[in-house]
Design a protein around this motif. Sequence first.
Motif, PDB file in Angstrom:
ATOM      1  N   SER A 271      79.941  97.508  37.086  1.00  0.00           N
ATOM      2  CA  SER A 271      79.612  96.792  35.686  1.00  0.00           C
ATOM      3  C   SER A 271      78.236  97.154  35.218  1.00  0.00           C
ATOM      4  O   SER A 271      77.992  97.105  33.997  1.00  0.00           O
ATOM      5  CB  SER A 271      79.917  95.324  35.864  1.00  0.00           C
ATOM      6  N   GLN A 272      77.258  97.868  36.002  1.00  0.00           N
ATOM      7  CA  GLN A 272      76.090  98.334  35.570  1.00  0.00           C
ATOM      8  C   GLN A 272      76.260  99.314  34.244  1.00  0.00           C
ATOM      9  O   GLN A 272      75.500  99.378  33.293  1.00  0.00           O
ATOM     10  CB  GLN A 272      75.449  98.792  36.569  1.00  0.00           C
TER      11      GLN A 272
ATOM     12  N   VAL B  62      69.282  95.210  41.246  1.00  0.00           N
ATOM     13  CA  VAL B  62      70.466  96.124  41.941  1.00  0.00           C
ATOM     14  C   VAL B  62      70.192  97.345  41.805  1.00  0.00           C
ATOM     15  O   VAL B  62      70.367  98.240  42.824  1.00  0.00           O
ATOM     16  CB  VAL B  62      71.815  95.644  41.010  1.00  0.00           C
ATOM     17  N   ALA B  63      69.529  98.209  40.771  1.00  0.00           N
ATOM     18  CA  ALA B  63      69.226  99.385  40.634  1.00  0.00           C
ATOM     19  C   ALA B  63      68.355 100.126  41.865  1.00  0.00           C
ATOM     20  O   ALA B  63      68.789 101.025  42.509  1.00  0.00           O
ATOM     21  CB  ALA B  63      68.828 100.051  39.392  1.00  0.00           C
TER      22      ALA B  63
ATOM     23  N   VAL C 178      72.728 105.462  38.238  1.00  0.00           N
ATOM     24  CA  VAL C 178      72.565 104.189  39.456  1.00  0.00           C
ATOM     25  C   VAL C 178      74.047 103.742  39.787  1.00  0.00           C
ATOM     26  O   VAL C 178      74.468 103.644  40.635  1.00  0.00           O
ATOM     27  CB  VAL C 178      71.750 103.287  38.837  1.00  0.00           C
TER      28      VAL C 178
ATOM     29  N   THR D 139      79.613  87.451  36.191  1.00  0.00           N
ATOM     30  CA  THR D 139      79.965  89.104  36.570  1.00  0.00           C
ATOM     31  C   THR D 139      79.285  89.870  35.719  1.00  0.00           C
ATOM     32  O   THR D 139      79.117  90.892  36.393  1.00  0.00           O
ATOM     33  CB  THR D 139      81.684  89.135  36.320  1.00  0.00           C
ATOM     34  N   LEU D 140      78.891  89.597  34.469  1.00  0.00           N
ATOM     35  CA  LEU D 140      78.236  90.690  33.889  1.00  0.00           C
ATOM     36  C   LEU D 140      76.973  90.842  34.567  1.00  0.00           C
ATOM     37  O   LEU D 140      76.168  91.803  34.435  1.00  0.00           O
ATOM     38  CB  LEU D 140      77.899  90.019  32.360  1.00  0.00           C
TER      39      LEU D 140
ATOM     40  N   ILE E 100      70.592  89.868  32.558  1.00  0.00           N
ATOM     41  CA  ILE E 100      71.311  90.987  32.724  1.00  0.00           C
ATOM     42  C   ILE E 100      70.346  92.209  33.062  1.00  0.00           C
ATOM     43  O   ILE E 100      70.537  93.088  34.206  1.00  0.00           O
ATOM     44  CB  ILE E 100      72.473  91.604  31.745  1.00  0.00           C
ATOM     45  N   LEU E 101      69.191  92.292  32.360  1.00  0.00           N
ATOM     46  CA  LEU E 101      68.068  93.418  32.310  1.00  0.00           C
ATOM     47  C   LEU E 101      67.657  93.157  33.920  1.00  0.00           C
ATOM     48  O   LEU E 101      67.362  94.368  34.628  1.00  0.00           O
ATOM     49  CB  LEU E 101      67.250  93.304  31.351  1.00  0.00           C
TER      50      LEU E 101
ATOM     51  N   PRO F 236      74.694  91.919  37.255  1.00  0.00           N
ATOM     52  CA  PRO F 236      74.892  92.683  38.586  1.00  0.00           C
ATOM     53  C   PRO F 236      74.236  91.984  39.607  1.00  0.00           C
ATOM     54  O   PRO F 236      73.412  91.232  39.495  1.00  0.00           O
ATOM     55  CB  PRO F 236      74.228  93.986  38.188  1.00  0.00           C
ATOM     56  N   GLY F 237      75.031  92.019  40.714  1.00  0.00           N
ATOM     57  CA  GLY F 237      74.560  91.216  41.907  1.00  0.00           C
ATOM     58  C   GLY F 237      75.404  90.171  42.011  1.00  0.00           C
ATOM     59  O   GLY F 237      75.579  89.662  43.273  1.00  0.00           O
ATOM     60  N   THR F 238      76.169  89.530  41.166  1.00  0.00           N
ATOM     61  CA  THR F 238      77.129  88.547  41.466  1.00  0.00           C
ATOM     62  C   THR F 238      78.395  88.865  40.526  1.00  0.00           C
ATOM     63  O   THR F 238      78.500  89.398  39.543  1.00  0.00           O
ATOM     64  CB  THR F 238      76.553  87.070  40.660  1.00  0.00           C
TER      65      THR F 238
ATOM     66  N   PRO G 297      83.406  92.228  32.222  1.00  0.00           N
ATOM     67  CA  PRO G 297      83.459  91.322  33.235  1.00  0.00           C
ATOM     68  C   PRO G 297      84.818  90.997  33.559  1.00  0.00           C
ATOM     69  O   PRO G 297      85.192  90.598  34.676  1.00  0.00           O
ATOM     70  CB  PRO G 297      82.752  90.331  32.750  1.00  0.00           C
TER      71      PRO G 297
ATOM     72  N   PHE H  25      70.900 104.210  34.342  1.00  0.00           N
ATOM     73  CA  PHE H  25      71.700 103.234  34.652  1.00  0.00           C
ATOM     74  C   PHE H  25      73.092 103.376  34.992  1.00  0.00           C
ATOM     75  O   PHE H  25      73.680 103.260  35.790  1.00  0.00           O
ATOM     76  CB  PHE H  25      71.525 101.900  33.650  1.00  0.00           C
TER      77      PHE H  25
ATOM     78  N   ASN I 113      69.803  94.024  36.800  1.00  0.00           N
ATOM     79  CA  ASN I 113      70.064  95.507  36.770  1.00  0.00           C
ATOM     80  C   ASN I 113      69.191  96.115  37.544  1.00  0.00           C
ATOM     81  O   ASN I 113      69.257  96.941  38.312  1.00  0.00           O
ATOM     82  CB  ASN I 113      70.471  95.967  35.434  1.00  0.00           C
ATOM     83  N   LEU I 114      67.817  95.865  37.277  1.00  0.00           N
ATOM     84  CA  LEU I 114      66.905  96.397  37.949  1.00  0.00           C
ATOM     85  C   LEU I 114      66.912  96.189  39.209  1.00  0.00           C
ATOM     86  O   LEU I 114      66.446  96.948  40.071  1.00  0.00           O
ATOM     87  CB  LEU I 114      65.352  95.909  37.145  1.00  0.00           C
TER      88      LEU I 114
ATOM     89  N   THR J  84      77.326  97.589  31.434  1.00  0.00           N
ATOM     90  CA  THR J  84      76.404  96.833  30.591  1.00  0.00           C
ATOM     91  C   THR J  84      75.219  97.486  29.993  1.00  0.00           C
ATOM     92  O   THR J  84      74.746  97.409  28.885  1.00  0.00           O
ATOM     93  CB  THR J  84      75.918  95.450  31.445  1.00  0.00           C
ATOM     94  N   LEU J  85      74.225  98.104  30.974  1.00  0.00           N
ATOM     95  CA  LEU J  85      73.013  98.619  30.628  1.00  0.00           C
ATOM     96  C   LEU J  85      73.115  99.953  30.269  1.00  0.00           C
ATOM     97  O   LEU J  85      72.769 100.434  29.009  1.00  0.00           O
ATOM     98  CB  LEU J  85      71.985  98.465  31.477  1.00  0.00           C
TER      99      LEU J  85
ATOM    100  N   LEU K  29      71.011  88.483  27.993  1.00  0.00           N
ATOM    101  CA  LEU K  29      70.763  90.004  27.910  1.00  0.00           C
ATOM    102  C   LEU K  29      69.529  90.184  28.940  1.00  0.00           C
ATOM    103  O   LEU K  29      69.369  91.119  29.602  1.00  0.00           O
ATOM    104  CB  LEU K  29      70.403  90.467  26.519  1.00  0.00           C
TER     105      LEU K  29
ATOM    106  N   HIS L  59      80.325  95.339  41.509  1.00  0.00           N
ATOM    107  CA  HIS L  59      78.988  94.897  41.035  1.00  0.00           C
ATOM    108  C   HIS L  59      78.767  96.016  40.350  1.00  0.00           C
ATOM    109  O   HIS L  59      77.966  95.823  39.184  1.00  0.00           O
ATOM    110  CB  HIS L  59      78.307  94.521  42.203  1.00  0.00           C
TER     111      HIS L  59
END
Lengths: 417, 110
Positions: B46-47, A284-285, B27, A320-321, A277-278, A323-325, B85, B24, A281-282, B50-51, A274, B43
């Motif tokens: 999936s955001q 990638v955002a 985004v 995959t979960l 992922i966080l 983000p970015g990969t 995923p 999110f 996510n930041l 997830t978030l 988690l 990519h």
Amino acid sequence: MWWVADADSPSDAGDPGDGSADSVGSTAAADADAAGGPAAAGSVIVPVEPTSTLRSTIAHVAEAAATGGAPAIHLVEIASWRNGDPESDERAAAAERVLERAAAWTAADLDDSEAPGAADVEVVTAVIGADDYLFGADDYVRVLAEYAEANRADRVVLDPEYTPVGNTTLLQPLEFALSNTSLSVETAPVDRPTRRERFRTEATTGRLVALFGLSLGFYLLLGDPTYWFDAVTGVATAAIVSITLSRVSLDSDPAIPRTPMRILRGLVYVPVLLFEILKANLVVARVILDPRLPIEPTMNRMRVIVGSGLPLMTLANSITLTPGTLTVRARDSDLYVHSLVPWAREGLFDGSLERWTRFVYYGRRSARLPTPRERDDVAILQGDDATEELPIAAADGGDVTAEGADPTADPEEVTDR
Amino acid sequence: MSAAALETARVWLVVALTLFGLFFTLVSMTGVLRLPDVYSRAHTASQADTLGAGFGLAAVALTVGLAGAGFKSVLLLFFIFLTNPTAAHAIARAAFEEGIVPWTEGDDRR
């Protein structure tokens, strides 16, 4: 109209007239001929075993026979036993059941076929070679050739999964030996399920119980465990689930020290994942909301050491979960991972998720392997730093990997705008 | 801390979590619109799951309380984390097998 002729020879086990132990394979075939009615040139022989691809092989054969005007389809089971053996009656009966089912499928396919010849195709079943022990491909071919001659068949269609004696892969030697006869040989062009052993595993009591417990627990979690109605329906549901799905859902038996330890270590992994992922996510955002959109996507390859099956799925899904990969392909232990920004790629190559997956499944000792980068198990397939060619570039006929994709390389790509 | 203050804190936490979730998801939507090809869009898609859904479901759990429906929302998150995923992988894999070359810098498709 099609019809099913039973071409069992008297020498077949289970047949009341059994007793001609001295007869050879050709006798069986001749009898089959007599019982099966007139057989003209051009009939097709399909050796039958209960395989995962038998159904589609039969569909293929039925369609080919209907359109090609073959007079008959001979479904034959080559006996891997000898009459008089202990259990030979049971094995013959089992073979009969398989043949019966195959004949029913063939009949149904012919019925459904729109080809004009479909109605004239006859379906014949036979057990052959039960008079002798057969050793190796040459023996099988001899029996098949004798049967073919007696029934004036000139073609053999092989099920790609066909293995006459259990686990030995005899298909290739069989094809080779058949090519030395006057018969024409073809392997049915049907899709074989890849890694079928993973989709269908042995049913064991351990798995049955584990799956039953899991389903019942989940059912009661959603319902009210103290209410008798939920308990009864829960048991019924869990029974159905475990009986129907225990062969496909678990691929190893739960073991006492291992399974609970995996679950515990998995619970440790969840907050780690988690957090990853966080973090991702930041990052990638930020990239996405940046007006310049500073992305540098590349495809990458990474050979991972986690073991196949569930661990590999865990790792691929974790990647995959985040983000970015994005895991695009898993080929054996090679993962093809698309990365959006170099930061994500570097993080991937540092292998923290791989290490955590190993920790969850095998414990702390195995987690301490070198990272993929240290093992030199990584490759960038695109961009300026590319170290390897993109495996799909060859299909497009251009060297689109080295300097980024060529916009004119493939008209199909444009649709991906 | 008094019960009323705790209640106020809970409400504000729910509001904050909902806003994070919305952020999110926004985004993610922006990413799907701006990014160049199917892989990079996968990519960011999936955001949202997830978030976006993660914060949203956390807000739900906090609103209804952890017993009953709140617990189910945690389970829901668990299943999203399993299926999301898998679906992203299926799309990317299909694209890869179709021979779609991933966009890289210098590519005109954008």
